[in-house]
Enzyme design. Structure first.
Site, PDB file in Angstrom:
ATOM      1  N   ASN A   1       1.034  -1.010  -0.209  1.00  0.00           N
ATOM      2  CA  ASN A   1       0.095  -0.040   0.214  1.00  0.00           C
ATOM      3  C   ASN A   1       0.781   1.124   0.141  1.00  0.00           C
ATOM      4  O   ASN A   1       1.389   1.676   0.952  1.00  0.00           O
ATOM      5  CB  ASN A   1      -0.823  -0.014   1.196  1.00  0.00           C
ATOM      6  CG  ASN A   1      -1.927  -1.016   1.157  1.00  0.00           C
ATOM      7  OD1 ASN A   1      -2.378  -1.510  -0.036  1.00  0.00           O
ATOM      8  ND2 ASN A   1      -2.492  -1.534   2.218  1.00  0.00           N
TER       9      ASN A   1
ATOM     10  N   LYS B   1       1.207  -3.348  -6.226  1.00  0.00           N
ATOM     11  CA  LYS B   1      -0.117  -3.761  -5.781  1.00  0.00           C
ATOM     12  C   LYS B   1      -0.961  -2.822  -6.570  1.00  0.00           C
ATOM     13  O   LYS B   1      -0.987  -1.580  -6.136  1.00  0.00           O
ATOM     14  CB  LYS B   1      -0.316  -3.759  -4.249  1.00  0.00           C
ATOM     15  CG  LYS B   1      -2.124  -3.844  -3.803  1.00  0.00           C
ATOM     16  CD  LYS B   1      -2.025  -3.882  -2.179  1.00  0.00           C
ATOM     17  CE  LYS B   1      -3.422  -3.951  -1.697  1.00  0.00           C
ATOM     18  NZ  LYS B   1      -3.615  -4.010  -0.360  1.00  0.00           N
TER      19      LYS B   1
ATOM     20  N   GLU C   1      -7.917  -3.275  -3.262  1.00  0.00           N
ATOM     21  CA  GLU C   1      -8.238  -2.492  -2.076  1.00  0.00           C
ATOM     22  C   GLU C   1      -8.081  -0.887  -2.355  1.00  0.00           C
ATOM     23  O   GLU C   1      -7.227  -0.515  -1.363  1.00  0.00           O
ATOM     24  CB  GLU C   1      -7.377  -3.162  -0.954  1.00  0.00           C
ATOM     25  CG  GLU C   1      -7.674  -4.302  -0.719  1.00  0.00           C
ATOM     26  CD  GLU C   1      -7.058  -5.099   0.498  1.00  0.00           C
ATOM     27  OE1 GLU C   1      -7.500  -6.085   1.372  1.00  0.00           O
ATOM     28  OE2 GLU C   1      -5.699  -4.978   0.796  1.00  0.00           O
TER      29      GLU C   1
ATOM     30  N   ARG D   1     -15.473 -14.050  -3.802  1.00  0.00           N
ATOM     31  CA  ARG D   1     -13.951 -13.328  -4.093  1.00  0.00           C
ATOM     32  C   ARG D   1     -12.789 -14.377  -4.499  1.00  0.00           C
ATOM     33  O   ARG D   1     -11.780 -13.904  -4.993  1.00  0.00           O
ATOM     34  CB  ARG D   1     -13.462 -12.677  -2.813  1.00  0.00           C
ATOM     35  CG  ARG D   1     -12.509 -11.840  -2.915  1.00  0.00           C
ATOM     36  CD  ARG D   1     -12.204 -11.007  -1.447  1.00  0.00           C
ATOM     37  NE  ARG D   1     -10.838 -11.200  -0.966  1.00  0.00           N
ATOM     38  CZ  ARG D   1     -10.236 -10.830   0.371  1.00  0.00           C
ATOM     39  NH1 ARG D   1     -11.312 -10.327   1.126  1.00  0.00           N
ATOM     40  NH2 ARG D   1      -9.129 -11.125   0.542  1.00  0.00           N
TER      41      ARG D   1
ATOM     42  N   ASP E   1      -7.031 -15.062   1.684  1.00  0.00           N
ATOM     43  CA  ASP E   1      -5.994 -14.109   2.169  1.00  0.00           C
ATOM     44  C   ASP E   1      -5.082 -14.925   3.314  1.00  0.00           C
ATOM     45  O   ASP E   1      -5.639 -14.430   4.452  1.00  0.00           O
ATOM     46  CB  ASP E   1      -6.714 -12.899   2.471  1.00  0.00           C
ATOM     47  CG  ASP E   1      -5.809 -11.618   2.825  1.00  0.00           C
ATOM     48  OD1 ASP E   1      -4.633 -11.855   2.697  1.00  0.00           O
ATOM     49  OD2 ASP E   1      -6.143 -10.857   3.610  1.00  0.00           O
TER      50      ASP E   1
ATOM     51  N   GLU F   1      -0.937 -12.212  10.713  1.00  0.00           N
ATOM     52  CA  GLU F   1      -2.207 -11.370  10.664  1.00  0.00           C
ATOM     53  C   GLU F   1      -3.208 -12.009  11.229  1.00  0.00           C
ATOM     54  O   GLU F   1      -3.898 -11.440  11.913  1.00  0.00           O
ATOM     55  CB  GLU F   1      -1.988 -10.696   9.294  1.00  0.00           C
ATOM     56  CG  GLU F   1      -3.397  -9.996   9.103  1.00  0.00           C
ATOM     57  CD  GLU F   1      -3.619  -9.383   7.605  1.00  0.00           C
ATOM     58  OE1 GLU F   1      -2.781  -9.598   7.021  1.00  0.00           O
ATOM     59  OE2 GLU F   1      -4.756  -8.879   7.453  1.00  0.00           O
TER      60      GLU F   1
HETATM   61  O1  GCW Z   1      -4.235  -9.243   4.146  1.00  0.00           O
HETATM   62  C1  GCW Z   1      -4.652  -8.233   3.560  1.00  0.00           C
HETATM   63  C2  GCW Z   1      -4.427  -7.281   4.995  1.00  0.00           C
HETATM   64  C3  GCW Z   1      -3.854  -5.824   4.173  1.00  0.00           C
HETATM   65  C4  GCW Z   1      -2.903  -5.966   2.865  1.00  0.00           C
HETATM   66  C5  GCW Z   1      -3.357  -6.621   1.876  1.00  0.00           C
HETATM   67  C6  GCW Z   1      -2.677  -6.991   0.771  1.00  0.00           C
HETATM   68  C7  GCW Z   1      -1.130  -4.847   2.568  1.00  0.00           C
HETATM   69  O2  GCW Z   1      -5.565  -7.230   5.677  1.00  0.00           O
HETATM   70  O3  GCW Z   1      -3.513  -5.024   5.463  1.00  0.00           O
HETATM   71  O4  GCW Z   1      -2.266  -4.867   2.607  1.00  0.00           O
HETATM   72  O5  GCW Z   1      -4.154  -8.199   2.529  1.00  0.00           O
HETATM   73  O6  GCW Z   1      -2.055  -7.995   0.661  1.00  0.00           O
HETATM   74  O7  GCW Z   1      -2.314  -6.234  -0.006  1.00  0.00           O
END
Ligand code: GCW
Length: 717
Positions: free
Chosen positions: A228, A305, A309, A354, A383, A411
Site C-alpha cells: 500500500n 499492488k 483494495e 472473492r 488471504d 496477521e
Molecule cells: O491481508 C490483507 C491485509 C492488508 C494487506 C492486503 C494485501 C497490505 O489485511 O493489510 O495490505 O492483504 O495483501 O495487499
C-alpha cells in the site's frame, strides 16, 4: 568474604551477565555460543585453527568477519584467518579470487552450482587435504560459510563431508509492509527497523545484522516499503536514504526493491495521468528507473499492488494488468530489474465469490507479460488464512513466472502472541499437487520454475520484523523467518528438519529440549487451525484488525465480512464452491477439481471451504459435523494447555529470560484459544441449535459478552 567483597562479586556477576548480552533474542539463530559437546568442540578447534579466505572485496571481508565471530563464539578460541592461502586447513574462495581453487579439477561442478551455490568438501591442495568452501561467486562462498557455521552450530562432524548446494529459486525476497512513518502494516514487533529520518547518515547496526541474518538463510532481496505504497519513496530524498541501506546490504548479496505506486507520475511527477499507454507516463517511469539505477546500480525492481483494495492501477484507465506491468518492466529491463505484479486483486464490485477473482483476471493474460515480469500470488485464493487450499493460479499460468507470496507475519494467526510454527503451512502448499502437467506437478515445481521451464523463479515472504529487541515479537516468530528463507532456497526441505536446525541454533542441541520443543512446534499450526477455523472455515477474525474472533462481523463490503465466508444457516454451514455453487473448484485442474468437488473425497480439512454441509453430516470420526466442530475447537484449546506444560518441562534447559518470555506468551495464547473456541461455538450454536456435548467444560460467558468486546489500538493497522 567480607560484605564489601560479596557486593563487589555480585556487581561483577551482574556486569558480566549484561555484557554478554543476556539472552534477549537479538542474535537470532546466529547465536554463536560454545559448542556444547566438548569433544566435538575440541575436534573443531583442531580442524579449523587456520583459515584462508581469498579475495579483497567487501563480501570477503564480511565472510572473514562472520567466521571470526562465529568461530570465536562456537569454539571459544580465536582462530587465525588470513587472506592469502599459505597452507591453512581451510580455504574459502572462488576460482576468480584464489589461484589454488582455480587450479583444482572442480570447475565443472562449481559452474553447475552457479554463483550463489557452493561446494563444501575436502580437496588436496599443494599435497595436503584441506577443507574447501568454494563457489564461482563470492556470495556463494558467503552462503557456504554460513552453512559451515551451521554445521558447527548443529554439531555435525566435518570428516568426509560433501555438500553441494544450489538455490532452487532465483529471487528469494522479504516484503516489508513498512510505512514511511515507521508504522508497519500487520506488524506486531514494534516499529519499522528503517529509520528514515536518520538515514543515510546514521547507519543503525541493525541493518548489518539484518543483512547477516538474511544472507545466512539465502535471502537475496528485500522490498523495504509497503505494497500500500507511498509515491514519496521514489523521490530523490528517499532514494539517497535507500542508498545508505543498499551499501550495507550489497556485501551480503541482498538487493533493494521498492513498491511502485501506480499513480506516482501524477503524485510526484506532476503529470495529469498515469495511463500506462501514455508516452509521457512511460517516459516518466523510464527516467525514474534511470535515476534509481544511477543511485543504486544493483537495484532489484518494483513490487506492485494495483487495482486492489483501493490502490490505483491500470484498470483506472481501462488497461490490463499486463499493460501496467509491462510499462514498468520496460523501464527496468535495460538495467536488469524485474517487476513483481501482485495477483491479490479484487475490484469494487463485490463478486459472487472473492476466491474466483485473481484467476479470472490473470489467467487470460498469461501470454501478455514481458519476460521480466513475475506474477506474485498469495498461497491461497483468499488471504493468508490459517488454512487455505493452494491458489488455483499455481500451475494455471504456463507462460508467466509465478512468484509465491507467503505471510510470515501472523496477521490471521494470533499476531505475535501465539506460538505458531508456519513451516507446516508453507509446506502443505508447496507440496500440493496442481496436476498442471499430470501427477507430481507440485506447487514447489511451479515456484522453482522447473514445471514450465522458467529462468526466473521466486518466493516472497511478508516480513514479521520490527524494532523489538528480538526482531519478531514472539521468540518463535524467528523460526518462521528462518524457515521461510530456507524454503525459498529449497522448497523440498521439510518442516521437521528446519525446526530441528532452528532449535539447535537458537536454543540448544540438548536432545531433552529438542524432543519436547520440536513436536510442539510441528503441532502448533494445526492447533491454531483447530481453535480458530477448523474444517475449512476461514475469515472468522474480528473486523479490520483481524485479532481475535469475529464470526458475527457483518459490516463493510460483504466479502470482508465473516458471514460471507461461513454462510451458516439453520440447515448447515460452509461456502458452496462446488460446480453447483460458485464453481471455484473448476479453476483447478480436473483431478483436483473432482477431488474437492465431491463431498465424499473432499478432505475434511477443506470441507467448509468447498461445501455447504448439514449440521448432522456424518464425519469420518463418526461424529456429526456439529460434534466434530466441538471436538476440534476443544482439542485446539486443550493443545495449547499441553504446549504450556511441555514448555514448563524444559524450563531448566535454556536461558531463564527466554524461557519466561515464551511462558508468558503461551499463557496469553491459552486464554485466547478459549476465547476463540467459546465465541465461535456459541455463535454457530445459534444456527445449529445443538448443545455443546456435556463432556466438555461449558463456556462461562455468553455470546453477547464476546460480541460486545471492543478493542482499540490493536497493533498492525
Ligand atoms: O491481508 C490483507 C491485509 C492488508 C494487506 C492486503 C494485501 C497490505 O489485511 O493489510 O495490505 O492483504 O495483501 O495487499
Amino acid at each position: 568474604m567480607s560484605k564489601l567483597n560479596v557486593l563487589f562479586f555480585l556487581l561483577l556477576l551482574l556486569m558480566t551477565s549484561t555484557a554478554s548480552g543476556a539472552e534477549d533474542g537479538y542474535d537470532l539463530w546466529l547465536r554463536y555460543v560454545p559448542v556444547e559437546n566438548v569433544q566435538l568442540r575440541e575436534k573443531y578447534q583442531q580442524q579449523l585453527q587456520n583459515v584462508a579466505i581469498s579475495g579483497h572485496s567487501e563480501t570477503t571481508a564480511a565472510i572473514a568477519e562472520e567466521l571470526q565471530r562465529g568461530l570465536k563464539g562456537l569454539l571459544n578460541k580465536d582462530c587465525n584467518i588470513q587472506s592469502e592461502y599459505t597452507n591453512q586447513q581451510v580455504l574459502i574462495g572462488t576460482p576468480g579470487n584464489s589461484p589454488e581453487i582455480a587450479a583444482l579439477n572442480i570447475q565443472g561442478q562449481l559452474n553447475e552450482l552457479g554463483n550463489e551455490g557452493y561446494l563444501i568438501t575436502h580437496q588436496i591442495v599443494k599435497g595436503k587435504a584441506i577443507l574447501l568452501v568454494a563457489s564461482t561467486g563470492e556470495i556463494g562462498t558467503l552462503y557456504g560459510t554460513f552453512h559451515l557455521l551451521r554445521l558447527l552450530q548443529t554439531q555435525q562432524p566435518l570428516a568426509g563431508i560433501y555438500i553441494a548446494e544450489r538455490p532452487k529459486t532465483t529471487h528469494r525476497l522479504l516484503n516489508h509492509w513498512d510505512n514511511l512513518d515507521r508504522t508497519v502494516e500487520r506488524g506486531y514487533a514494534g516499529f519499522s527497523i528503517w529509520d528514515w529520518h536518520k538515514l543515510p547518515d546514521y547507519i543503525d547496526p541493525r541493518y548489518k545484522d539484518y543483512a547477516r541474518a538474511n544472507a545466512s538463510i539465502g535471502i537475496n532481496g528485500t522490498v523495504v516499503s509497503n505494497v500500500n505504497a507511498n509515491a514519496l519513496i521514489l523521490t530523490p530524498h528517499y532514494l539517497n536514504k535507500l542508498n545508505g541501506l543498499a551499501n550495507v546490504f550489497r556485501p551480503y548479496g541482498i538487493k533493494i526493491y521498492l513498491t511502485a505506486r501506480f499513480s506516482a507520475p501524477i503524485e510526484i511527477g506532476g503529470l495529469p495521468t498515469a495511463d500506462p499507454l501514455n508516452e509521457e507516463v512511460q517516459q516518466w517511469w523510464k527516467n525514474k528507473a534511470n535515476e534509481i539505477y544511477a543511485i543504486i546500480p544493483d537495484f532489484g525492481g518494483f513490487l506492485v499492488k494495483a487495482n486492489s483494495e483501493g490502490q490505483p492501477g491500470p484498470q483506472d484507465y481501462k488497461r490490463t494488468h499486463a499493460e501496467g506491468a509491462n510499462m514498468l518492466a520496460r523501464a527496468l529491463a535495460p538495467h536488469g530489474g524485474v517487476v513483481m505484479w501482485r495477483a491479490f486483486v479484487y475490484s469494487h464490485e463485490v463478486p459472487v465469490d472473492r476466491a474466483l477473482q485473481a484467476y479470472n483476471e490473470f489467467k487470460p493474460l498469461d501470454e501478455d507479460f514481458d519476460d521480466n515480469v513475475f506474477v506474485q500470488v498469495k498461497n491461497g485464493p483468499i488471504d493468508f488464512q490459517p488454512r487455505e487450499p493452494f491458489h488455483p493460479l499455481f500451475g494455471a499460468m504456463e507462460q508467466t513466472p509465478i512468484m509465491m507470496e507467503f505471510q510470515i507475519t501472523q496477521e490471521y494467526l494470533g499476531c505475535a502472541t501465539h506460538l505458531v510454527y508456519l513451516a507446516p503451512l508453507f509446506k502443505e502448499v508447496l507440496d500440493a499437487d496442481t496436476y498442471a502437467k499430470g501427477k507430481g506437478s507440485t506447487v514447489a515445481k511451479v515456484i522453482d520454475g522447473s514445471l514450465h521451464q522458467h529462468t526466473l523463479s521466486g518466493m516472497a515472504g511478508v516480513s514479521n520484523i520490527g524494532n523489538d529487541r528480538n526482531w519478531t515479537g514472539h521468540p518463535f516468530g524467528q523460526a518462521n523467518w528462518y524457515a521461510y528463507g530456507r524454503l525459498a532456497w529449497n522448497p523440498e526441505f521439510t518442516a521437521e528438519a528446519l525446526a530441528d536446525e532452528w532449535i539447535r541454533m537458537t536454543y540448544t542441541n540438548n536432545p531433552a529440549f529438542i524432543e519436547v520443543v520440536k513436536p510442539m512446534m510441528l503441532q502448533s499450526r494445526e492447533t491454531a487451525v483447530n481453535y480458530m477455523t477448523p474444517l475449512g472455515l476461514h475469515h472468522q477474525m474480528a473486523w479490520d484488525h483481524h485479532w481475535g474472533p469475529g464470526p458475527w462481523v457483518n459490516i463493510g463490503r460483504p466479502d470482508w465480512t465473516s458471514k460471507y465466508y461461513h454462510r451458516a444457516d439453520s440447515l448447515g454451514i460452509g461456502f458452496d464452491r462446488t460446480t453447483s455453487g460458485s464453481n471455484a473448484v473448476s479453476q483447478y485442474f480436473p483431478e483436483v477439481r473432482d477431488h474437492f468437488n465431491n463431498l465424499e473425497t473432499c478432505p475434511e480439512e477443506f470441507l467448509l471451504w468447498f461445501h455447504h454441509v448439514p449440521w448432522n453430516h456424518p464425519m469420518k470420526s463418526g461424529n456429526t459435523l456439529w460434534g466434530e466442530m466441538c471436538e476440534k475447537y476443544y482439542s485446539g484449546a486443550a493443545q495449547v494447555k499441553t504446549m504450556q506444560k511441555d514448555w514448563d518441562s524444559v524450563k531448566d534447559l535454556i536461558d531463564p529470560q527466554q524461557y519466561d518470555h515464551v511462558r508468558q506468551l503461551l499463557k496469553i495464547q491459552a486464554n485466547e484459544a478459549i476465547w476463540w473456541r467459546n465465541a465461535l461455538l456459541l455463535y454457530f450454536q445459534q444456527y445449529s441449535r445443538l448443545p455443546i456435548p456435556s463432556t466438555f467444560e461449558q463456556p462461562d460467558k455468553t455470546l453477547e459478552y464476546y460480541m460486545n468486546l471492543k478493542f482499540h489500538f490493536v497493533p498492525g493497522i
